[in-house]
Design a protein around this motif. Structure first.
Motif, PDB file in Angstrom:
ATOM      1  N   LEU A 131       0.903  -1.418   0.093  1.00 49.40           N
ATOM      2  CA  LEU A 131       0.064   0.271   0.472  1.00 49.40           C
ATOM      3  C   LEU A 131       0.852   1.520  -0.197  1.00 49.40           C
ATOM      4  O   LEU A 131       1.710   1.337   0.794  1.00 49.40           O
ATOM      5  CB  LEU A 131      -0.938  -0.157   1.527  1.00 49.40           C
ATOM      6  CG  LEU A 131      -1.787   0.891   0.998  1.00 49.40           C
ATOM      7  CD1 LEU A 131      -2.986   0.565  -0.036  1.00 49.40           C
ATOM      8  CD2 LEU A 131      -2.555   1.041   3.089  1.00 49.40           C
ATOM      9  N   HIS A 132       0.797   1.810  -1.280  1.00 55.54           N
ATOM     10  CA  HIS A 132       1.329   3.012  -1.213  1.00 55.54           C
ATOM     11  C   HIS A 132       0.438   4.001  -0.486  1.00 55.54           C
ATOM     12  O   HIS A 132       1.074   5.121  -0.838  1.00 55.54           O
ATOM     13  CB  HIS A 132       2.028   3.374  -2.831  1.00 55.54           C
ATOM     14  CG  HIS A 132       3.337   2.645  -2.590  1.00 55.54           C
ATOM     15  ND1 HIS A 132       4.678   2.558  -2.701  1.00 55.54           N
ATOM     16  CD2 HIS A 132       3.836   1.462  -3.809  1.00 55.54           C
ATOM     17  CE1 HIS A 132       5.467   1.053  -2.826  1.00 55.54           C
ATOM     18  NE2 HIS A 132       4.986   0.725  -3.380  1.00 55.54           N
ATOM     19  N   GLY A 133      -0.975   4.487  -1.248  1.00 57.85           N
ATOM     20  CA  GLY A 133      -1.219   5.529  -0.604  1.00 57.85           C
ATOM     21  C   GLY A 133      -3.065   4.901  -0.022  1.00 57.85           C
ATOM     22  O   GLY A 133      -3.036   3.762  -1.201  1.00 57.85           O
ATOM     23  N   ALA A 134      -4.107   6.234  -0.468  1.00 54.05           N
ATOM     24  CA  ALA A 134      -5.303   5.466   0.128  1.00 54.05           C
ATOM     25  C   ALA A 134      -5.676   6.523  -0.154  1.00 54.05           C
ATOM     26  O   ALA A 134      -5.827   8.112   0.607  1.00 54.05           O
ATOM     27  CB  ALA A 134      -5.085   4.414   1.252  1.00 54.05           C
ATOM     28  N   PHE A 135      -6.859   6.644  -1.183  1.00 52.05           N
ATOM     29  CA  PHE A 135      -8.030   7.369  -1.138  1.00 52.05           C
ATOM     30  C   PHE A 135      -8.882   7.683  -0.767  1.00 52.05           C
ATOM     31  O   PHE A 135      -9.773   6.932  -1.051  1.00 52.05           O
ATOM     32  CB  PHE A 135      -7.931   8.084  -2.658  1.00 52.05           C
ATOM     33  CG  PHE A 135      -6.413   8.896  -2.440  1.00 52.05           C
ATOM     34  CD1 PHE A 135      -5.683  10.161  -2.949  1.00 52.05           C
ATOM     35  CD2 PHE A 135      -5.123   8.045  -3.693  1.00 52.05           C
ATOM     36  CE1 PHE A 135      -4.295  10.059  -2.964  1.00 52.05           C
ATOM     37  CE2 PHE A 135      -4.248   8.007  -3.469  1.00 52.05           C
ATOM     38  CZ  PHE A 135      -3.088   9.455  -3.710  1.00 52.05           C
ATOM     39  N   GLU A 136      -9.951   8.320  -0.219  1.00 49.14           N
ATOM     40  CA  GLU A 136     -11.293   8.042   0.394  1.00 49.14           C
ATOM     41  C   GLU A 136     -11.647   9.193   0.462  1.00 49.14           C
ATOM     42  O   GLU A 136     -11.577  10.344   0.567  1.00 49.14           O
ATOM     43  CB  GLU A 136     -10.947   7.775   1.553  1.00 49.14           C
ATOM     44  CG  GLU A 136     -12.834   7.589   2.527  1.00 49.14           C
ATOM     45  CD  GLU A 136     -12.835   6.942   3.866  1.00 49.14           C
ATOM     46  OE1 GLU A 136     -13.673   7.237   4.385  1.00 49.14           O
ATOM     47  OE2 GLU A 136     -12.077   7.152   4.396  1.00 49.14           O
ATOM     48  N   LEU A 137     -13.045   8.963  -0.587  1.00 53.25           N
ATOM     49  CA  LEU A 137     -13.826  10.215  -1.544  1.00 53.25           C
ATOM     50  C   LEU A 137     -14.652  10.289  -0.359  1.00 53.25           C
ATOM     51  O   LEU A 137     -15.860   9.236  -0.359  1.00 53.25           O
ATOM     52  CB  LEU A 137     -14.143   9.526  -2.621  1.00 53.25           C
ATOM     53  CG  LEU A 137     -13.885  10.117  -3.708  1.00 53.25           C
ATOM     54  CD1 LEU A 137     -14.705   9.516  -4.998  1.00 53.25           C
ATOM     55  CD2 LEU A 137     -12.751  10.759  -4.336  1.00 53.25           C
ATOM     56  N   LYS A 138     -15.300  11.921   0.620  1.00 55.11           N
ATOM     57  CA  LYS A 138     -16.504  11.485   0.928  1.00 55.11           C
ATOM     58  C   LYS A 138     -17.324  11.937  -0.010  1.00 55.11           C
ATOM     59  O   LYS A 138     -17.726  12.253  -1.047  1.00 55.11           O
ATOM     60  CB  LYS A 138     -16.173  12.575   2.111  1.00 55.11           C
ATOM     61  CG  LYS A 138     -15.146  12.315   2.682  1.00 55.11           C
ATOM     62  CD  LYS A 138     -15.113  11.329   3.883  1.00 55.11           C
ATOM     63  CE  LYS A 138     -14.282  11.449   4.822  1.00 55.11           C
ATOM     64  NZ  LYS A 138     -13.907  10.311   5.397  1.00 55.11           N
ATOM     65  N   PRO A 139     -18.904  11.887   0.484  1.00 60.09           N
ATOM     66  CA  PRO A 139     -20.187  11.992  -0.534  1.00 60.09           C
ATOM     67  C   PRO A 139     -20.191  14.039  -0.454  1.00 60.09           C
ATOM     68  O   PRO A 139     -19.800  14.160   0.379  1.00 60.09           O
ATOM     69  CB  PRO A 139     -21.555  11.714   0.531  1.00 60.09           C
ATOM     70  CG  PRO A 139     -21.280  11.219   1.871  1.00 60.09           C
ATOM     71  CD  PRO A 139     -19.339  11.297   2.007  1.00 60.09           C
ATOM     72  N   LEU A 140     -20.348  14.368  -1.979  1.00 59.75           N
ATOM     73  CA  LEU A 140     -20.206  15.715  -2.043  1.00 59.75           C
ATOM     74  C   LEU A 140     -21.682  16.395  -1.051  1.00 59.75           C
ATOM     75  O   LEU A 140     -22.701  15.575  -0.368  1.00 59.75           O
ATOM     76  CB  LEU A 140     -21.362  15.545  -3.452  1.00 59.75           C
ATOM     77  CG  LEU A 140     -20.014  15.007  -4.484  1.00 59.75           C
ATOM     78  CD1 LEU A 140     -20.876  14.785  -6.317  1.00 59.75           C
ATOM     79  CD2 LEU A 140     -18.671  15.164  -4.593  1.00 59.75           C
ATOM     80  N   THR A 141     -20.958  17.812  -0.908  1.00 58.46           N
ATOM     81  CA  THR A 141     -22.426  18.521  -0.190  1.00 58.46           C
ATOM     82  C   THR A 141     -23.235  19.035  -0.853  1.00 58.46           C
ATOM     83  O   THR A 141     -24.044  18.831  -2.517  1.00 58.46           O
ATOM     84  CB  THR A 141     -21.588  19.685  -0.214  1.00 58.46           C
ATOM     85  OG1 THR A 141     -20.817  20.471  -1.218  1.00 58.46           O
ATOM     86  CG2 THR A 141     -20.056  19.332   0.482  1.00 58.46           C
ATOM     87  N   SER A 142     -24.067  19.339  -0.555  1.00 56.27           N
ATOM     88  CA  SER A 142     -25.306  19.805  -1.041  1.00 56.27           C
ATOM     89  C   SER A 142     -24.818  20.507  -1.826  1.00 56.27           C
ATOM     90  O   SER A 142     -25.474  20.537  -4.002  1.00 56.27           O
ATOM     91  CB  SER A 142     -26.528  20.508  -0.317  1.00 56.27           C
ATOM     92  OG  SER A 142     -27.456  20.837  -1.082  1.00 56.27           O
ATOM     93  N   ARG A 143     -24.616  21.348  -2.843  1.00 56.02           N
ATOM     94  CA  ARG A 143     -23.474  22.151  -3.338  1.00 56.02           C
ATOM     95  C   ARG A 143     -22.987  21.271  -4.622  1.00 56.02           C
ATOM     96  O   ARG A 143     -23.112  21.931  -5.283  1.00 56.02           O
ATOM     97  CB  ARG A 143     -22.542  23.817  -2.526  1.00 56.02           C
ATOM     98  CG  ARG A 143     -22.124  24.251  -4.189  1.00 56.02           C
ATOM     99  CD  ARG A 143     -22.729  25.391  -4.622  1.00 56.02           C
ATOM    100  NE  ARG A 143     -22.445  25.588  -5.363  1.00 56.02           N
ATOM    101  CZ  ARG A 143     -22.578  26.881  -6.537  1.00 56.02           C
ATOM    102  NH1 ARG A 143     -24.417  26.308  -6.751  1.00 56.02           N
ATOM    103  NH2 ARG A 143     -21.746  27.757  -7.407  1.00 56.02           N
ATOM    104  N   GLU A 144     -21.760  20.619  -4.076  1.00 57.50           N
ATOM    105  CA  GLU A 144     -21.082  19.264  -4.856  1.00 57.50           C
ATOM    106  C   GLU A 144     -22.295  19.101  -5.692  1.00 57.50           C
ATOM    107  O   GLU A 144     -21.584  18.153  -7.161  1.00 57.50           O
ATOM    108  CB  GLU A 144     -20.190  18.674  -4.031  1.00 57.50           C
ATOM    109  CG  GLU A 144     -18.438  19.787  -3.174  1.00 57.50           C
ATOM    110  CD  GLU A 144     -18.490  18.770  -2.897  1.00 57.50           C
ATOM    111  OE1 GLU A 144     -16.670  18.839  -2.239  1.00 57.50           O
ATOM    112  OE2 GLU A 144     -18.671  17.915  -2.554  1.00 57.50           O
TER     113      GLU A 144
END
Length: 168
Positions: free
Chosen positions: A116-129
Motif C-alpha cells: 500500500l503506497h497511498g489510500a484515497f477516500e472520497l466523501k459524499p458530495l455536499t449539497s453544493r457539489e
C-alpha cells in the motif's frame, strides 16, 4: 499509466477464482482455454513477469474488491507478491465504495497491506457539489439550461436521497 503498460480493469464483485484469472488474462489480451486455477495463475504470472522485464509492470485495477470471495482475494494476494528481479510484477489499484482497512489488514492479506503506497477516500458530495455535478452531467447530455430542469426542492430531495453519492 504509461501507454506502454498493459492495463486490466476488473469488477471483482462475487468473482470466483477461475473467472477472476480468466478475466484478467482476457483484459490483458489473451483468450485461453485453461481451466485450472493453477494454470491460469501460472499464465498471469508469466505474462506479468515478461511485461515487467521488457516494458513496464502491467496494471491491474480491481473495482469492488471488498465483494470478492476470500479464495479470489487470496489469488490477488498471490499476484501482489509476484516479482521480476527487484521489482513487483503487477501494479495493483483497489477500488471500493467505502473504507478498505478491514479487508486490507485482515489476516493473510499482508502482501497487499505491505504494498500500500497511498489510500484515497472520497466523501459524499455536499449539497453544493451535488448541484454542480448534476448540472455538469446534464450539460454533458446536451441540456442547455440545466437550472431549468429541476426545482430547488427536487435538487435537495435528490441530494438527500443519494446521501451525496453520485450514481446512486
Amino acid at each position: 499509466v504509461s501507454e506502454r503498460s498493459a492495463v486490466a480493469v476488473i469488477d471483482g464483485a462475487k468473482m470466483k477464482p477461475t473467472r477472476f484469472l480468466t478475466t484478467v488474462l482476457t483484459e490483458f489480451g489473451y483468450k485461453l482455454e485453461l481451466s485450472s486455477v493453477e494454470e491460469l495463475l501460472s499464465m498471469v504470472s508469466v505474462f506479468a513477469v515478461q511485461q515487467t522485464r521488457s516494458r513496464e509492470a502491467p496494471v491491474l485495477i480491481v473495482e469492488n474488491f471488498n465483494r470478492m470471495y476470500p479464495s479470489t482475494l487470496y489469488l490477488l494476494c498471490k499476484l501482489a507478491t509476484l516479482q521480476a528481479g527487484e521489482q513487483f510484477a503487477v501494479r495493483i489499484v483497489l477500488i471500493r465504495d467505502r473504507g478498505y482497512e478491514q479487508i486490507i489488514n485482515a489476516p493473510g492479506r499482508s502482501s497487499i497491506a505491505q504494498r500500500l503506497h497511498g489510500a484515497f477516500e472520497l466523501k459524499p458530495l455536499t449539497s453544493r457539489e451535488s448541484l454542480v455535478y448534476l448540472y455538469a452531467r446534464l450539460e454533458s447530455l446536451g441540456v442547455e439550461h440545466p437550472d431549468a430542469v429541476f426545482t430547488t426542492d427536487i435538487r435537495k430531495s435528490l441530494h438527500d436521497a443519494t446521501e451525496g453519492w453520485p450514481g446512486k
